[in-house]
Design an enzyme around this catalytic site. Structure first.
Site, PDB file in Angstrom:
ATOM      1  N   GLU A 175       9.930  17.255 -25.127  1.00 37.34           N
ATOM      2  CA  GLU A 175       9.304  17.661 -23.872  1.00 37.34           C
ATOM      3  C   GLU A 175       9.878  18.983 -23.371  1.00 37.34           C
ATOM      4  O   GLU A 175       9.180  19.774 -22.737  1.00 37.34           O
ATOM      5  CB  GLU A 175       9.471  16.578 -22.812  1.00 37.34           C
ATOM      6  CG  GLU A 175       8.667  15.304 -23.068  1.00 37.34           C
ATOM      7  CD  GLU A 175       7.196  15.439 -22.691  1.00 37.34           C
ATOM      8  OE1 GLU A 175       6.760  16.546 -22.339  1.00 37.34           O
ATOM      9  OE2 GLU A 175       6.475  14.424 -22.764  1.00 37.34           O
TER      10      GLU A 175
ATOM     11  N   HIS B 152       8.115   8.547 -27.828  1.00 36.78           N
ATOM     12  CA  HIS B 152       7.139   9.425 -27.175  1.00 36.78           C
ATOM     13  C   HIS B 152       7.448  10.900 -27.423  1.00 36.78           C
ATOM     14  O   HIS B 152       6.564  11.679 -27.790  1.00 36.78           O
ATOM     15  CB  HIS B 152       7.097   9.142 -25.674  1.00 36.78           C
ATOM     16  CG  HIS B 152       6.204  10.071 -24.918  1.00 36.78           C
ATOM     17  ND1 HIS B 152       4.827  10.037 -25.015  1.00 36.78           N
ATOM     18  CD2 HIS B 152       6.488  11.094 -24.068  1.00 36.78           C
ATOM     19  CE1 HIS B 152       4.303  10.975 -24.253  1.00 36.78           C
ATOM     20  NE2 HIS B 152       5.291  11.636 -23.666  1.00 36.78           N
TER      21      HIS B 152
ATOM     22  N   ARG C  88       0.820  -1.226   0.000  1.00 39.80           N
ATOM     23  CA  ARG C  88       0.000   0.000   0.000  1.00 39.80           C
ATOM     24  C   ARG C  88       0.848   1.268   0.000  1.00 39.80           C
ATOM     25  O   ARG C  88       0.385   2.322   0.414  1.00 39.80           O
ATOM     26  CB  ARG C  88      -0.995   0.000   1.160  1.00 39.80           C
ATOM     27  CG  ARG C  88      -2.018  -1.137   1.072  1.00 39.80           C
ATOM     28  CD  ARG C  88      -3.120  -0.953   2.103  1.00 39.80           C
ATOM     29  NE  ARG C  88      -4.126  -1.988   1.958  1.00 39.80           N
ATOM     30  CZ  ARG C  88      -4.100  -3.158   2.604  1.00 39.80           C
ATOM     31  NH1 ARG C  88      -3.105  -3.415   3.444  1.00 39.80           N
ATOM     32  NH2 ARG C  88      -5.057  -4.040   2.423  1.00 39.80           N
TER      33      ARG C  88
ATOM     34  N   LYS D 296       7.452  22.614 -14.432  1.00 38.53           N
ATOM     35  CA  LYS D 296       6.567  21.497 -14.115  1.00 38.53           C
ATOM     36  C   LYS D 296       6.216  21.503 -12.631  1.00 38.53           C
ATOM     37  O   LYS D 296       5.053  21.290 -12.255  1.00 38.53           O
ATOM     38  CB  LYS D 296       7.200  20.165 -14.490  1.00 38.53           C
ATOM     39  CG  LYS D 296       6.279  18.993 -14.140  1.00 38.53           C
ATOM     40  CD  LYS D 296       6.584  17.735 -14.864  1.00 38.53           C
ATOM     41  CE  LYS D 296       5.472  16.719 -14.629  1.00 38.53           C
ATOM     42  NZ  LYS D 296       5.700  15.447 -15.322  1.00 38.53           N
TER      43      LYS D 296
ATOM     44  N   HIS E 299      -0.051  16.148 -26.372  1.00 39.47           N
ATOM     45  CA  HIS E 299      -0.172  14.741 -25.999  1.00 39.47           C
ATOM     46  C   HIS E 299      -1.450  14.072 -26.501  1.00 39.47           C
ATOM     47  O   HIS E 299      -1.478  12.858 -26.659  1.00 39.47           O
ATOM     48  CB  HIS E 299      -0.074  14.583 -24.482  1.00 39.47           C
ATOM     49  CG  HIS E 299       1.319  14.735 -23.950  1.00 39.47           C
ATOM     50  ND1 HIS E 299       2.052  15.886 -24.104  1.00 39.47           N
ATOM     51  CD2 HIS E 299       2.125  13.875 -23.271  1.00 39.47           C
ATOM     52  CE1 HIS E 299       3.237  15.734 -23.529  1.00 39.47           C
ATOM     53  NE2 HIS E 299       3.306  14.524 -23.031  1.00 39.47           N
TER      54      HIS E 299
ATOM     55  N   ARG F 258      -2.901  21.311 -14.381  1.00 32.14           N
ATOM     56  CA  ARG F 258      -1.869  20.324 -14.730  1.00 32.14           C
ATOM     57  C   ARG F 258      -2.079  19.759 -16.122  1.00 32.14           C
ATOM     58  O   ARG F 258      -1.136  19.291 -16.752  1.00 32.14           O
ATOM     59  CB  ARG F 258      -1.823  19.208 -13.683  1.00 32.14           C
ATOM     60  CG  ARG F 258      -0.672  18.232 -13.938  1.00 32.14           C
ATOM     61  CD  ARG F 258      -0.352  17.352 -12.757  1.00 32.14           C
ATOM     62  NE  ARG F 258       0.724  16.436 -13.086  1.00 32.14           N
ATOM     63  CZ  ARG F 258       1.356  15.687 -12.216  1.00 32.14           C
ATOM     64  NH1 ARG F 258       1.029  15.731 -10.934  1.00 32.14           N
ATOM     65  NH2 ARG F 258       2.325  14.869 -12.601  1.00 32.14           N
TER      66      ARG F 258
ATOM     67  N   ASN G  63       0.046  18.507 -20.833  1.00 28.17           N
ATOM     68  CA  ASN G  63      -0.246  17.568 -21.911  1.00 28.17           C
ATOM     69  C   ASN G  63      -0.339  18.240 -23.273  1.00 28.17           C
ATOM     70  O   ASN G  63      -0.908  17.668 -24.213  1.00 28.17           O
ATOM     71  CB  ASN G  63      -1.548  16.815 -21.616  1.00 28.17           C
ATOM     72  CG  ASN G  63      -1.388  15.842 -20.468  1.00 28.17           C
ATOM     73  OD1 ASN G  63      -0.494  15.005 -20.457  1.00 28.17           O
ATOM     74  ND2 ASN G  63      -2.248  15.969 -19.461  1.00 28.17           N
TER      75      ASN G  63
ATOM     76  N   HIS H 151      -0.573  10.646 -28.130  1.00 28.19           N
ATOM     77  CA  HIS H 151      -0.990   9.338 -27.640  1.00 28.19           C
ATOM     78  C   HIS H 151      -1.755   8.558 -28.707  1.00 28.19           C
ATOM     79  O   HIS H 151      -1.640   7.331 -28.795  1.00 28.19           O
ATOM     80  CB  HIS H 151      -1.842   9.495 -26.378  1.00 28.19           C
ATOM     81  CG  HIS H 151      -1.045   9.906 -25.179  1.00 28.19           C
ATOM     82  ND1 HIS H 151      -1.625  10.340 -23.998  1.00 28.19           N
ATOM     83  CD2 HIS H 151       0.292   9.968 -24.964  1.00 28.19           C
ATOM     84  CE1 HIS H 151      -0.674  10.647 -23.124  1.00 28.19           C
ATOM     85  NE2 HIS H 151       0.491  10.429 -23.691  1.00 28.19           N
TER      86      HIS H 151
ATOM     87  N   LYS I  45       3.301  11.135 -11.312  1.00 26.34           N
ATOM     88  CA  LYS I  45       2.485  10.273 -12.160  1.00 26.34           C
ATOM     89  C   LYS I  45       3.227   8.968 -12.405  1.00 26.34           C
ATOM     90  O   LYS I  45       4.375   8.972 -12.859  1.00 26.34           O
ATOM     91  CB  LYS I  45       2.187  10.938 -13.497  1.00 26.34           C
ATOM     92  CG  LYS I  45       1.050  11.923 -13.481  1.00 26.34           C
ATOM     93  CD  LYS I  45       0.735  12.352 -14.907  1.00 26.34           C
ATOM     94  CE  LYS I  45      -0.440  13.302 -14.972  1.00 26.34           C
ATOM     95  NZ  LYS I  45      -0.767  13.678 -16.353  1.00 26.34           N
TER      96      LYS I  45
ATOM     97  N   GLU J 166      -4.182  16.689 -11.388  1.00 23.66           N
ATOM     98  CA  GLU J 166      -4.684  17.038 -12.718  1.00 23.66           C
ATOM     99  C   GLU J 166      -6.195  17.247 -12.748  1.00 23.66           C
ATOM    100  O   GLU J 166      -6.930  16.644 -13.535  1.00 23.66           O
ATOM    101  CB  GLU J 166      -4.288  15.971 -13.751  1.00 23.66           C
ATOM    102  CG  GLU J 166      -4.364  16.494 -15.183  1.00 23.66           C
ATOM    103  CD  GLU J 166      -3.756  15.530 -16.197  1.00 23.66           C
ATOM    104  OE1 GLU J 166      -4.487  15.157 -17.123  1.00 23.66           O
ATOM    105  OE2 GLU J 166      -2.592  15.176 -16.057  1.00 23.66           O
TER     106      GLU J 166
END
Length: 387
Positions: free
Chosen positions: A202, A284, A138, A245, A266, A259, A263, A270, A160, A255
């Site tokens: 990026e 990427h 956990r 960032k 993106h 946030r 992206n 994606h 993330k 997000e």
């Protein structure tokens, strides 16, 4: 503390050894160290975080061959024992089979809740190892040691973590902040040129989304970053990216709003990654660069920014020797409607409606769900017609 200073705002210090960006998230605050020689200093920097002098490192086979022994020596210099697992390199590793392998290995190593997992690698390893740490017992702590430019400026910071699913990228995961990030800019010398440039996709994103001055700095200094001797400029590029960032993450950690600006490019990216099977046809960061160019093209066609802005974006990317258009992607691609369908699996979909990050100009990005499918299809159709 001077009047008006925010204690909850990211801060950065720079010295001869590099820079430190502090990410102030209360009890989960951490530092991002940026500079050369950090692998050798890993023991010094990680030791204060440990309850016992032992860490479990997850890497990939390529990175491990290059950097694992340097990390082992750095840890050993402060009496820290290391056990390590090297997974296969590549995006396909961000999947259930390798995630299961990693978590079961950590359990076999008897990693306890107060122990530390170390992610040594690019974005794939950072995402997977971070997710494993998030769910193991956990939640155990972890350190990010990003070895690619892309991971240093983006995926290692912000918490993330996750893996891919057949339905799309990063659809399974958790928010789990690292305890420390060590971005050793010396390791960038071992990157193939293509991987370095993919990471630069990026970097330039940060200038495009919220810092026009940074974009201008990149236009002047970007081509020189490919030179291994450009240590000071590399540190500055990584520092400024991380600081931007961190500022956005502190405002919106999970997000819910701002946030999503991170992206930029993106939504297109994606879909293109899914269309190319998450393969070496498109890295990427290459997809991010193409996606940013398409986002500015869409913004211009919607009358949101000047018609010259997409050209400025593409001109800089081309000067860097990067992919800028769908025509630069080898092999077949779906038609415009097929690509739009792949966008529908994006995490930014809200109540079945796509959210795009568009721009009113370089450095002025914003999030919107009010984009007609017709406009997106026209941009994609025109881009596909150039192949």
């Amino acid at each position: 503390m001077t009047a008006g200073t925010r204690t909850d705002a990211p801060s950065a210090t720079t010295g001869r050894a590099g820079a430190v960006v502090h990410v102030p998230l209360g009890t989960r605050a951490y530092d991002v160290h940026v500079g050369g020689g950090l692998l050798a200093r890993s023991g010094e920097l990680i030791a204060p975080l440990l309850d016992r002098p032992r860490v479990a490192v997850i890497s990939d086979e390529t990175v491990a061959a290059l950097h694992l022994e340097t990390l082992r020596a750095g840890l050993a210099s402060h009496g820290i024992e290391m056990v390590a697992l090297a997974l296969p390199p590549g995006e396909a590793t961000k999947s259930w089979p390798q995630f299961t392998r990693a978590t079961e290995w950590l359990l076999e190593q008897k990693i306890e809740r107060r122990d530390m997992v170390v992610a040594l690698g690019g974005g794939v390893i950072g995402d997977l190892a971070g997710f494993a740490a998030a769910v193991l017992r956990r939640g155990v702590r972890f350190v990010q040691i990003p070895t690619s430019l892309l991971a240093q400026v983006d995926s290692s910071v912000g918490g993330k973590t996750g893996i891919n699913a057949p339905q799309g990228k990063n659809l399974i995961g958790a928010f789990h902040q690292p305890a420390l990030v060590l971005a050793d800019t010396d390791v960038l010398d071992t990157l193939p040129r293509r991987d370095f440039l993919a990471g630069y996709g990026e970097v330039v994103k940060y200038g495009l989304l919220g810092d026009a001055d940074f974009f201008d700095w990149l236009v002047a200094h970007g081509p020189g970053l490919l030179d291994p001797g450009a240590e000071a400029d590399r540190i500055e590029a990584v520092r400024r990216s991380v600081a931007m960032k961190a500022e956005i993450v502190v405002r919106d950690e999970t997000e819910q709003g701002d946030r999503a600006l991170l992206n930029l490019g993106h939504t297109f990216c994606h879909a293109l990654e899914a269309a190319t099977g998450y393969s070496d046809r498109l890295l990427h960061g290459e997809g991010v660069a193409i996606g940013c160019a398409l986002a500015f093209e869409l913004s211009a066609r919607l009358g949101l920014c000047a018609q010259e802005e997409p050209g400025r974006v593409r001109a800089h990317l081309r000067e860097m020797g990067m992919k800028t258009d769908l025509a630069d992607i080898p092999g077949p691609l779906p038609d415009a409607r097929g690509l739009l369908g792949l966008m529908g699996q994006d995490k930014k979909v809200v109540q079945g409606k796509l959210r795009f990050i568009l721009a009113r100009g370089i450095g002025e990005a914003f999030v919107t769900g009010d984009v007609p499918d017709k406009a997106v299809l026209e941009v994609l159709d025109d881009a596909l017609s150039m192949r």
